[in-house]
Design a protein around this motif. Structure first.
Motif, PDB file in Angstrom:
ATOM      1  N   ILE A  52       0.862  -1.184   0.000  1.00 30.39           N
ATOM      2  CA  ILE A  52       0.000   0.000   0.000  1.00 30.39           C
ATOM      3  C   ILE A  52       0.898   1.233   0.000  1.00 30.39           C
ATOM      4  O   ILE A  52       1.633   1.483   0.968  1.00 30.39           O
ATOM      5  N   SER A  53       0.860   1.969  -1.100  1.00 33.01           N
ATOM      6  CA  SER A  53       1.722   3.153  -1.254  1.00 33.01           C
ATOM      7  C   SER A  53       0.841   4.397  -1.316  1.00 33.01           C
ATOM      8  O   SER A  53       0.008   4.522  -2.224  1.00 33.01           O
ATOM      9  N   THR A  54       1.032   5.308  -0.362  1.00 34.20           N
ATOM     10  CA  THR A  54       0.226   6.531  -0.399  1.00 34.20           C
ATOM     11  C   THR A  54       0.543   7.354  -1.645  1.00 34.20           C
ATOM     12  O   THR A  54      -0.352   7.937  -2.262  1.00 34.20           O
ATOM     13  N   GLY A  55       1.822   7.357  -2.050  1.00 35.77           N
ATOM     14  CA  GLY A  55       2.191   8.091  -3.269  1.00 35.77           C
ATOM     15  C   GLY A  55       1.444   7.536  -4.478  1.00 35.77           C
ATOM     16  O   GLY A  55       0.924   8.295  -5.308  1.00 35.77           O
ATOM     17  N   ALA A  56       1.367   6.192  -4.577  1.00 37.46           N
ATOM     18  CA  ALA A  56       0.674   5.565  -5.721  1.00 37.46           C
ATOM     19  C   ALA A  56      -0.823   5.878  -5.680  1.00 37.46           C
ATOM     20  O   ALA A  56      -1.448   6.115  -6.726  1.00 37.46           O
ATOM     21  N   ILE A  57      -1.417   5.883  -4.482  1.00 35.37           N
ATOM     22  CA  ILE A  57      -2.851   6.207  -4.368  1.00 35.37           C
ATOM     23  C   ILE A  57      -3.086   7.651  -4.838  1.00 35.37           C
ATOM     24  O   ILE A  57      -4.007   7.937  -5.599  1.00 35.37           O
ATOM     25  N   PHE A  58      -2.205   8.561  -4.408  1.00 35.23           N
ATOM     26  CA  PHE A  58      -2.358   9.961  -4.846  1.00 35.23           C
ATOM     27  C   PHE A  58      -2.159  10.087  -6.362  1.00 35.23           C
ATOM     28  O   PHE A  58      -2.908  10.811  -7.031  1.00 35.23           O
ATOM     29  N   ARG A  59      -1.162   9.365  -6.906  1.00 35.56           N
ATOM     30  CA  ARG A  59      -0.925   9.482  -8.359  1.00 35.56           C
ATOM     31  C   ARG A  59      -2.094   8.933  -9.146  1.00 35.56           C
ATOM     32  O   ARG A  59      -2.473   9.477 -10.181  1.00 35.56           O
ATOM     33  N   SER A  60      -2.718   7.857  -8.643  1.00 34.02           N
ATOM     34  CA  SER A  60      -3.861   7.331  -9.392  1.00 34.02           C
ATOM     35  C   SER A  60      -5.054   8.291  -9.283  1.00 34.02           C
ATOM     36  O   SER A  60      -5.801   8.478 -10.254  1.00 34.02           O
ATOM     37  N   ALA A  61      -5.200   8.955  -8.142  1.00 37.57           N
ATOM     38  CA  ALA A  61      -6.268   9.970  -8.014  1.00 37.57           C
ATOM     39  C   ALA A  61      -5.998  11.156  -8.946  1.00 37.57           C
ATOM     40  O   ALA A  61      -6.917  11.720  -9.552  1.00 37.57           O
TER      41      ALA A  61
ATOM     42  N   ALA B 231      -4.317  10.996 -11.804  1.00 39.89           N
ATOM     43  CA  ALA B 231      -4.545  10.545 -13.193  1.00 39.89           C
ATOM     44  C   ALA B 231      -6.039  10.533 -13.502  1.00 39.89           C
ATOM     45  O   ALA B 231      -6.459  10.859 -14.624  1.00 39.89           O
ATOM     46  N   ALA B 232      -6.854  10.169 -12.491  1.00 42.31           N
ATOM     47  CA  ALA B 232      -8.306  10.109 -12.690  1.00 42.31           C
ATOM     48  C   ALA B 232      -8.962  11.492 -12.579  1.00 42.31           C
ATOM     49  O   ALA B 232     -10.160  11.629 -12.810  1.00 42.31           O
ATOM     50  N   LYS B 233      -8.160  12.494 -12.200  1.00 38.81           N
ATOM     51  CA  LYS B 233      -8.671  13.861 -11.971  1.00 38.81           C
ATOM     52  C   LYS B 233      -9.859  13.853 -10.996  1.00 38.81           C
ATOM     53  O   LYS B 233     -10.836  14.572 -11.169  1.00 38.81           O
ATOM     54  N   SER B 234      -9.774  12.982  -9.980  1.00 35.14           N
ATOM     55  CA  SER B 234     -10.820  12.921  -8.939  1.00 35.14           C
ATOM     56  C   SER B 234     -10.677  14.156  -8.045  1.00 35.14           C
ATOM     57  O   SER B 234      -9.637  14.841  -8.093  1.00 35.14           O
ATOM     58  N   PRO B 235     -11.678  14.435  -7.178  1.00 42.72           N
ATOM     59  CA  PRO B 235     -11.542  15.590  -6.268  1.00 42.72           C
ATOM     60  C   PRO B 235     -10.256  15.502  -5.439  1.00 42.72           C
ATOM     61  O   PRO B 235      -9.557  16.506  -5.262  1.00 42.72           O
ATOM     62  N   LEU B 236      -9.904  14.295  -4.948  1.00 38.37           N
ATOM     63  CA  LEU B 236      -8.658  14.150  -4.194  1.00 38.37           C
ATOM     64  C   LEU B 236      -7.457  14.479  -5.082  1.00 38.37           C
ATOM     65  O   LEU B 236      -6.548  15.212  -4.679  1.00 38.37           O
ATOM     66  N   GLY B 237      -7.459  13.949  -6.304  1.00 38.33           N
ATOM     67  CA  GLY B 237      -6.339  14.182  -7.223  1.00 38.33           C
ATOM     68  C   GLY B 237      -6.160  15.657  -7.534  1.00 38.33           C
ATOM     69  O   GLY B 237      -5.030  16.178  -7.546  1.00 38.33           O
ATOM     70  N   LEU B 238      -7.262  16.348  -7.775  1.00 40.24           N
ATOM     71  CA  LEU B 238      -7.184  17.786  -8.092  1.00 40.24           C
ATOM     72  C   LEU B 238      -6.673  18.576  -6.890  1.00 40.24           C
ATOM     73  O   LEU B 238      -5.919  19.534  -7.025  1.00 40.24           O
ATOM     74  N   LYS B 239      -7.069  18.106  -5.681  1.00 41.59           N
ATOM     75  CA  LYS B 239      -6.661  18.806  -4.458  1.00 41.59           C
ATOM     76  C   LYS B 239      -5.151  18.677  -4.208  1.00 41.59           C
ATOM     77  O   LYS B 239      -4.503  19.621  -3.761  1.00 41.59           O
TER      78      LYS B 239
END
Ligand code: AP5
Length: 211
Positions: free
Chosen positions: A29-38, A40-48
């Motif tokens: 479980i990589s927090t960096g990978a979770i953020f990068r996938s968010a 890439a998906a341009k989700s609210p978390l990713g945009l933030k």
């Protein structure tokens, strides 16, 4: 076994975790990978988080702690996990101790000059996240992932200015975690400077001494 991987950016935490899941049989479980996938998906978390991550700074503790708490509540993490990139601050470490105390904290040690060399040459698959390096581990076909055929790219936070910032943030906010886990008696030190196969061996023998 519940493990966390500590160490400077580019120490090889993600590379080692990808190998270790094969013999430890726990999720990576990589927090960096979770953020990068968010992102890439341009989700609210990713945009933030995009501007923060691209600049080499840390996402705020509240957001990151909630994200990890939710992820560790999922079924696949109940038998253990490798948590890579979390905690990165003392408040994150204190929160984790309250909702999921870990068995070991593994610290991958690497000097700054080697960090710059590893991050400067890193390439990553946009699709499956496999790591490559322009000198140490090239993909067979330039720009194409060996594992899934996805596009291999340079992370925005692997630009020289962001690498320098990440090193500063690491020294100020994350390096103190080694003392935190040493005081708990669960810190394991691994020299991350040899090649990947040797780092895997260093990791295995450090873990065996503790079993
Ligand atoms: P994150 O993705 O966690 O970045 P990091 O900690 O800086 O770690 P890296 O992924 O850059 O490096 P790594 O140690 O995994 O090395 P790798 O295996 O890739 O986080 C990114 C951002 O997200 C953070 O900056 C922050 O903004 C945010 N974030 C994440 N978690 C957060 C949190 N908890 N709180 C707040 N914000 C958070 O290897 C590097 C390169 O070296 C590769 O090219 C690889 O092929 C090569 N390599 C690896 N091992 C070797 C070896 N032994 N010999 C030669 N080459 C090697």
């Amino acid at each position: 076994m519940k493990l966390i991987f500590l160490g400077p950016p580019g120490a090889g935490k993600g590379t080692l975790a990808a190998k270790a899941v094969e013999f430890l049989k726990v999720p990576h479980i990589s927090t960096g990978a979770i953020f990068r996938s968010a992102m890439a998906a341009k989700s609210p978390l990713g945009l933030k988080v995009k501007a923060i991550i691209d600049a080499g700074k840390l996402v705020d503790d509240e957001t990151t702690i909630e994200l990890v708490k939710d992820r560790l509540a999922q079924a696949d993490a109940q038998g253990g996990y490798i948590l890579d990139g979390f905690p990165r601050t003392i408040p994150q470490a204190e929160a984790l101790a309250a909702f999921s105390p870990v068995d070991r904290a593994v610290n991958f040690d690497l000097p700054d000059s080697a960090v710059r060399e590893r991050l400067g040459g890193r390439r990553v698959c946009r699709q499956c996240g496999t790591n490559y390096h322009q000198v140490f581990n090239r993909s067979r076909r330039e720009g194409i992932c060996d594992s899934c055929g996805g596009e291999v790219y340079i992370r925005d936070d692997d630009q020289p200015g962001a690498i320098q910032k990440r090193l500063e943030v690491y020294r100020e906010q994350t390096a103190p975690l080694t003392a935190f886990y040493r005081n708990l008696g669960i810190l394991v030190e691994v020299d991350a400077s040899p090649d990947v196969e040797q780092v895997v061996e260093n990791f295995k023998s450090a873990m065996e001494k503790l079993v």
